[in-house]
Design an enzyme around this catalytic site. Structure first.
Site, PDB file in Angstrom:
ATOM      1  CE  LYS A   1      -4.036  -2.075   0.322  1.00 15.16           C
ATOM      2  NZ  LYS A   1      -5.016  -2.057  -0.791  1.00 15.16           N
TER       3      LYS A   1
ATOM      4  CD  GLU B   1      -9.978  -2.202  -5.060  1.00 19.16           C
ATOM      5  OE1 GLU B   1     -10.383  -2.137  -3.885  1.00 19.16           O
ATOM      6  OE2 GLU B   1      -8.792  -2.447  -5.383  1.00 19.16           O
TER       7      GLU B   1
ATOM      8  CG  ASP C   1     -14.168  -8.161  -6.024  1.00 19.86           C
ATOM      9  OD1 ASP C   1     -14.769  -9.260  -6.005  1.00 19.86           O
ATOM     10  OD2 ASP C   1     -13.681  -7.641  -5.015  1.00 19.86           O
TER      11      ASP C   1
ATOM     12  CG  HIS D   1     -10.199  -6.193  -5.557  1.00 21.91           C
ATOM     13  ND1 HIS D   1     -11.378  -6.312  -4.837  1.00 21.91           N
ATOM     14  CD2 HIS D   1      -9.322  -5.556  -4.741  1.00 21.91           C
ATOM     15  CE1 HIS D   1     -11.208  -5.757  -3.646  1.00 21.91           C
ATOM     16  NE2 HIS D   1      -9.980  -5.291  -3.560  1.00 21.91           N
TER      17      HIS D   1
END
Length: 363
Positions: free
Chosen positions: A168, A249, A272, A299
């Site tokens: 991240k 996502e 996703d 995702h």
């Protein structure tokens, strides 16, 4: 013809082993899991699920229980595309994306699982089959980890069999992001696939500044540098950021993906399966990506997603998500030298331990 007789919806809270943090969702200590069990007149059952981060699970569960079940009871369980369209238009005015497609996703996954169970075929083969061995990366949710813990987690991922890692970014000071990415690159070595995920933290100018700062570190991609609603801004980042951009996502319809792809607002579509409309929606996005000569990533919900990517010749790395269900799955996904293998069990092959999950009241 077997018809749908029962639709059972349950809502659970799943604790996370560690507190996880990204740049927009804050601290995550648990997530909400919404499950669907569909039983047909032959007595066969299919299972599907979706999830929400921090909030919103009760709304999804209620949509399935109060609204979508009426679209399903008494209808042919094999006509998934027709049922999908029925569900889409049932909730169109109330949603058109978001909670609506998350609810449809859980049902669609259960319907496909039901067909796989009854035909005794794994879904990746029902979808056409390409290669059951899918390259996979570890998706760290680690923005606030101290640097030492971040590198320790990387070593843990390596020991688990991963050969690609995402970390991240999106801290308040870009210099901190740069220092952490530099440390990860040095720790992992040149050529090791390393991705970063900003979780929509930046505006376009900030994203371009970060992208330039990350150029020395040979990133495989930057994920979600800005909000998905800014299609023009994302296209600027793709055109001028000098990195591959993964996103999707937070795109919840095939039309969202079509616009993003046609306007060159991403380079790696990342649907996703739990919020794009299930396997049906995911496969349509995969077809869009292939038609535009784009590699496909994913995702979330890796135990389900692997079937879609095992049937896609243009797939790249699949995400092994931080919100895992290993503790509640009879045979969780295994990683060997950077690959996961789609199971040969009928349907999606995910057997949930419902008795071990903590139920919530959707009311």
């Amino acid at each position: 013809m077997a018809v749908i007789e029962r639709v059972r919806t349950d809502l659970y809270r799943v604790p996370l082993a560690n507190h996880l943090t990204d740049s927009t969702h804050g601290v995550m200590m648990d997530f909400e899991l919404i499950t669907v069990r569909i039983e047909d007149s032959d007595g066969a059952t299919g299972v599907g699920y979706t999830y929400t981060v921090n909030h919103g699970g009760a709304a999804v569960a209620t949509m399935i229980e109060k609204d979508l079940s009426t679209c399903l009871i008494g209808k042919d369980a094999d006509q998934i595309e027709r049922l999908w369209q029925d569900m889409w238009w049932c909730l169109h005015y109330a949603g058109r994306g978001g909670h609506q497609t998350s609810a449809i996703s859980a049902v669609d996954i259960a319907l496909w699982d039901l067909i796989g169970v009854k035909t005794r075929m794994p879904l990746w083969k029902l979808f056409g089959g390409y290669d059951p061995r899918v390259p996979v990366y570890a998706g760290g949710i680690d923005l606030e980890f101290p640097l030492a813990r971040l590198l320790e987690q990387a070593d843990e991922f390596l020991a688990q069999g991963f050969r690609a890692i995402k970390m991240k970014v999106g801290r308040a000071d870009l210099r901190e992001d740069v220092a952490r990415v530099a440390a990860m690159r040095e720790h992992l070595g040149e050529g090791f696939p390393l991705m970063v995920d900003a979780n929509m933290k930046w505006n376009v100018d900030e994203a371009l500044r970060a992208s330039r700062a990350f150029l020395p570190f040979d990133l495989t991609w930057i994920e979600e540098p800005t909000i998905p609603d800014d299609v023009v801004g994302n296209a600027r980042i793709v055109a001028h950021g000098q990195h591959a951009i993964a996103a999707g996502e937070n795109l919840h319809t095939i039309y969202d993906f079509a616009q993003a792809i046609e306007r060159s607002a991403l380079t790696l579509p990342e649907p996703d399966v739990s919020n794009i409309g299930g396997y049906t929606g995911f496969r349509k996005v995969a077809a869009l990506a292939e038609a535009h000569n784009l590699s496909l990533t994913s995702h979330g919900v890796h135990d389900l997603t692997i079937h879609s990517l095992a049937a896609a010749p243009h797939r790249t790395f699949m995400e092994a998500h931080g919100f895992g269900l290993d503790e509640f799955i009879a045979q969780p996904m295994q990683i060997t030298d950077g690959y996961a293998t789609a199971p040969d069990r009928p349907g999606h092959g995910v057997e949930l331990d419902f008795t071990g999950l903590t139920a919530l009241d959707a009311a």
